[in-house]
Design an enzyme around this catalytic site. Sequence first.
Site, PDB file in Angstrom:
ATOM      1  N   LYS A  84     -11.253   9.412  -5.904  1.00 31.92           N
ATOM      2  CA  LYS A  84     -11.008   8.754  -7.192  1.00 31.92           C
ATOM      3  C   LYS A  84     -12.184   8.943  -8.144  1.00 31.92           C
ATOM      4  CE  LYS A  84      -9.679   4.180  -9.015  1.00 31.92           C
ATOM      5  NZ  LYS A  84      -9.361   2.793  -8.634  1.00 31.92           N
ATOM      6  N   SER A 159      -5.148   1.043  -9.994  1.00 37.53           N
ATOM      7  CA  SER A 159      -5.782   2.051 -10.814  1.00 37.53           C
ATOM      8  C   SER A 159      -5.994   3.387 -10.103  1.00 37.53           C
ATOM      9  CB  SER A 159      -7.144   1.522 -11.295  1.00 37.53           C
ATOM     10  OG  SER A 159      -7.996   1.235 -10.200  1.00 37.53           O
ATOM     11  N   SER A 183      -5.364  -1.939  -6.299  1.00 36.88           N
ATOM     12  CA  SER A 183      -5.396  -0.605  -6.884  1.00 36.88           C
ATOM     13  C   SER A 183      -5.250   0.545  -5.907  1.00 36.88           C
ATOM     14  CB  SER A 183      -6.690  -0.413  -7.688  1.00 36.88           C
ATOM     15  OG  SER A 183      -6.668  -1.211  -8.848  1.00 36.88           O
TER      16      SER A 183
END
Length: 444
Positions: A84, A159, A183
């Site tokens: 990420k 996210s 997330s």
Amino acid sequence: MPVTPGPFAGRTVSDLALDLRAGRVTAAELARLALEAAARLGPALNAFVTVDAEGALAAARTADRELAEGADRGPLHGIPVGVKDLIMVAGMPATMGSRHFAGYVPDADAACVTRLRAAGAVIVGKTTTHEFAYGPTGDRSANGPSRNPWDPERMSGGSSGGSGAAVAAGIVPLALGTDTGGSVRIPAALCGVAGFKPAYGAIRADGVFPLSVTLDHVGVLAGRAEDCLLAYACLADERPAQDVGEPVRTAWLDPAGLTPCDPRVAALAREAAGAPDVVELPEGVGARLRETYTVIQSCETAAVHAERLAGAPGLFDPEVLERLRVAAEVPGWRYVRAMEERRRLGGVVAELFDGGHDVLALPAVPLTAPPLQRREAVLDGGTVAVRAALLALTSPWNVLGLPALTVPAGLVDGLPAGLQLVCRPGGEHLLFQVAEKAGRSGPR
């Protein structure tokens, strides 16, 4: 329409590891497959913000040479992985999904990336994140929204939306994410893969850009729960307890105490869980958990971004900027009270386990993936805010720091629904035991 899946769809890390050691494939070949898939699916999914072909191929060649020389680093050796874009990888851009960090390149790895490299994993690139991880929809990022492989016009969730999309599309078999209110688990549920948030602090967050330090967790996404466990064992400071085959006492936690829920999603999750017992949160506890989560996150996030908010507000996405401005108005006394309330709520929820249950089961998300940019949805006959709905069933376990695992439960109108499993710290192996049973018997 779903995208045509990449080479790792349906392949487990264990299967790939066996192929590597049997000489049926090389790490360099796996890296090339991942890079080709990232290029092919990039325009449709926007799963990656940065792809490091040169670095990935160099790491893969090193992995092959080590295996040939008898140096085996474990189950992730030679496996392509996405990271990420909130997690630092030395020499690779880290945008945090924001124009504030355009051109920023860190010179040191995050602690979890150091562990990945030590395990022999091959980092393919950085996956798209909602700006500064401040949103569960995944459609607010400087490089555009990450998209759902089941339907690119729908949310991947956030996210860690790029990580969820990359794994679900078969671009990579494994990806790192972060989870402050869901997330990792939200994208896993919406994209039809497994996502694991360990206990708070179990995977060190050094070198991860913070959203809310009290609630932030590093987590993993993979096609199956067993691969999340393999990765967790490599990333955590302490190895998880081993499954010794003891019976697991699982209870269905009625989601109505937290949020309205699509009854079809709830039915699939409950069937997959196979939980005979039903428990409920005491009246009002769901609202207290939501309030506590919101206040803690708001105050800590506003502190992280105070200078950017004052000095360069125009560089934020407008929706993220508005949320930050609202967060900055939360008074400090509410934060102090929320931290006290957090301790009280931990005791309330502990009673659900004290009643003789090892694992709580509930849906991961109360609805299937909404269309991109959609901010309201109809659930159980009423209109709800999409952001609040996405977070409602996952954020309580961030407030309490409990391990939580999401696995696929089936499809509703052709879109994935997820089952979420929660336990006390130290009982993580029980989550994976229940997940394995759900994978054998649950609907698909």
